[in-house]
Design a protein around this motif. Structure first.
Motif, PDB file in Angstrom:
ATOM      1  N   HIS A   6       0.832  -1.205   0.000  1.00  0.00           N
ATOM      2  CA  HIS A   6       0.000   0.000   0.000  1.00  0.00           C
ATOM      3  C   HIS A   6       0.863   1.250   0.000  1.00  0.00           C
ATOM      4  N   HIS A   7       1.998   1.167   0.658  1.00  0.00           N
ATOM      5  CA  HIS A   7       2.905   2.324   0.730  1.00  0.00           C
ATOM      6  C   HIS A   7       3.640   2.536  -0.584  1.00  0.00           C
ATOM      7  N   GLN A  18      -0.674   8.798  -1.609  1.00  0.00           N
ATOM      8  CA  GLN A  18      -1.093   8.421  -0.273  1.00  0.00           C
ATOM      9  C   GLN A  18      -0.662   9.468   0.746  1.00  0.00           C
ATOM     10  N   LEU A  19       0.597   9.879   0.667  1.00  0.00           N
ATOM     11  CA  LEU A  19       1.095  10.849   1.624  1.00  0.00           C
ATOM     12  C   LEU A  19       0.426  12.200   1.455  1.00  0.00           C
ATOM     13  N   ALA A  20       0.055  12.527   0.236  1.00  0.00           N
ATOM     14  CA  ALA A  20      -0.540  13.830  -0.019  1.00  0.00           C
ATOM     15  C   ALA A  20      -1.986  13.919   0.423  1.00  0.00           C
ATOM     16  N   SER A  21      -2.635  12.772   0.689  1.00  0.00           N
ATOM     17  CA  SER A  21      -4.063  12.827   0.969  1.00  0.00           C
ATOM     18  C   SER A  21      -4.467  12.243   2.306  1.00  0.00           C
ATOM     19  N   GLY A  76      -1.472   6.874   7.783  1.00  0.00           N
ATOM     20  CA  GLY A  76      -0.451   6.373   6.879  1.00  0.00           C
ATOM     21  C   GLY A  76       0.209   5.136   7.445  1.00  0.00           C
ATOM     22  N   PRO A  77       1.327   4.717   6.875  1.00  0.00           N
ATOM     23  CA  PRO A  77       1.990   3.494   7.329  1.00  0.00           C
ATOM     24  C   PRO A  77       2.378   3.562   8.806  1.00  0.00           C
ATOM     25  N   ILE A  78       1.982   2.564   9.543  1.00  0.00           N
ATOM     26  CA  ILE A  78       2.302   2.466  10.971  1.00  0.00           C
ATOM     27  C   ILE A  78       2.890   1.085  11.234  1.00  0.00           C
ATOM     28  N   ARG A 100      -5.980  -2.603   8.478  1.00  0.00           N
ATOM     29  CA  ARG A 100      -5.580  -3.657   7.538  1.00  0.00           C
ATOM     30  C   ARG A 100      -4.676  -3.111   6.443  1.00  0.00           C
ATOM     31  N   HIS A 101      -4.921  -1.898   5.991  1.00  0.00           N
ATOM     32  CA  HIS A 101      -4.163  -1.322   4.880  1.00  0.00           C
ATOM     33  C   HIS A 101      -2.904  -0.589   5.321  1.00  0.00           C
ATOM     34  N   ASN A 102      -2.911  -0.038   6.520  1.00  0.00           N
ATOM     35  CA  ASN A 102      -1.836   0.869   6.906  1.00  0.00           C
ATOM     36  C   ASN A 102      -0.926   0.367   8.016  1.00  0.00           C
ATOM     37  N   VAL A 103      -1.338  -0.658   8.758  1.00  0.00           N
ATOM     38  CA  VAL A 103      -0.597  -1.058   9.955  1.00  0.00           C
ATOM     39  C   VAL A 103       0.047  -2.427   9.749  1.00  0.00           C
ATOM     40  N   SER A 104       1.333  -2.508  10.038  1.00  0.00           N
ATOM     41  CA  SER A 104       2.014  -3.798  10.093  1.00  0.00           C
ATOM     42  C   SER A 104       2.322  -4.108  11.547  1.00  0.00           C
TER      43      SER A 104
END
Length: 349
Positions: free
Chosen positions: A36-37, A44-47, A52-54, A83-87
């Motif tokens: 996703h990143h 992604q970063l602009a919106s 964001g990625p965590i 689910r999309h942003n966190v590992s």
């Protein structure tokens, strides 16, 4: 007897399947977060603001392992943003006598009904059966992050709204992602505060300043270790009127025992994993940044907030023993830095 043995075999197979499913979901969460990143990093970063990625490092002792695994599964199943942003990175001690069998929740059909920790569980802090490996967890989380810049915070700290987006805009404007800036040794300090539990956490600097004027908010750790944060110069920071975006306000020369929170490239030195439990775990890493030649630039509008005031009664009973043990280790650590950075004229004092 034969039926009993077959029953045990079936139970073991069920447990193995459950563990494999959980491990698969955790690994999938890491892959999805990275995918996703990398798919569309700029958009992604602009919106996304702060969404964001965590990278989350979770520590679970033997008796908490099943609950931790199934809670991660529930969070991933029930919240698409997670689910999309966190590992998730799971850290658990290796038991001497073998890992006890994992248990399955009583009602796995409703994973979104996550358990709420009791007040006593929330306040356990470092009072577990093993020495809490906080610096190990910080390093594990950093290694799980796919971004060039990271903000390492404890789980009970909340960032101001749009901090991530504002810093991204600042980084793009100042070409921090270009190759010519990759060796820049600047970390961007994010002032930290603590607010009374009876009031909402401030979202913007204007709200923060209002709560401070009302006596509901104060600099982080001011009661427990004011020298650990005072060099951030909160007075000067609070005098600066709120504005849009973030930018460096002033630079601060590191002084012992300052331990600011900051945004930095993920290439900065890692935390020393010998420091466990309470005391000197973050100070040692910031001290190394200083010796390694990094400069500290305080951002003008971004901030972190701990919901609840930090007091002496909020810590475990062995806090002072932990701190003294780590104090001795810190002395050794500072001596080792002289050998690690022989060309540096900076020292940790």
């Amino acid at each position: 007897m034969q039926h009993f043995l077959w029953g045990k075999v079936v139970l073991v197979l069920v447990a193995v399947v459950a563990v494999l499913q959980v491990v698969h979901l955790i690994l999938l969460s890491r892959l999805e977060a990275r995918h996703h990143h990398h798919d569309d990093q700029s958009d992604q970063l602009a919106s996304a603001g702060n969404e964001g990625p965590i990278s989350v490092a979770v520590f679970a002792e033997d008796h908490d392992l099943s609950e931790a695994l199934w809670t991660i599964v529930g969070l991933r199943l029930c919240y698409s943003a997670i689910r999309h942003n966190v590992s998730f990175q799971l850290v658990s001690p290796l038991p001497a006598g073998g890992r006890p069998p994992l248990s399955v929740p009583q009602d796995p059909a409703h994973p979104c009904q996550l358990p709420t920790p009791s007040r006593s569980e929330q306040q356990r802090n470092y009072a577990g059966s093993r020495r809490f490996p906080n610096n190990l967890l910080r390093n594990v989380a950093r290694r799980g992050a796919a971004t060039e810049f990271v903000l390492v915070v404890d789980i009970d700290m909340l960032p101001s709204v749009n901090l991530r987006q504002d810093f991204y805009d600042f980084a793009v404007k100042n070409r921090l992602f270009t190759e010519s800036h990759r060796e820049d040794k600047t970390v961007y300090v994010v002032p930290a505060f603590e607010v009374r539990e009876t009031v909402p956490v401030p979202r913007h600097k204007a709200e923060l300043l209002q709560l401070a004027d009302q006596g509901h908010l104060r600099p982080f750790y001011i009661e427990l270790c004011w020298k650990c944060q005072v060099h951030t110069d909160y007075e000067a920071w609070q005098k600066e009127p709120p504005s849009s975006g973030v930018a460096p306000l002033f630079e601060v020369l590191w002084k012992d025992p300052w331990e600011p929170f900051y945004i930095a490239r993920n290439s900065v030195p890692f935390y020393d994993e010998r420091f466990k439990q309470y005391g000197f775990n973050r100070i040692s890493q910031v001290c190394e940044l200083h010796v390694a030649g990094y400069k500290f630039s305080v951002l003008n509008n971004g901030f972190l907030v701990h919901h609840g005031l930090k007091t002496a009664t909020s810590f475990h009973v062995n806090k002072d023993m932990d701190q003294e043990r780590n104090r001795m280790l810190f002395r050794q650590f500072k001596t080792e830095l002289r050998d690690k950075y022989p060309e540096s004229s900076r020292r940790c004092y």
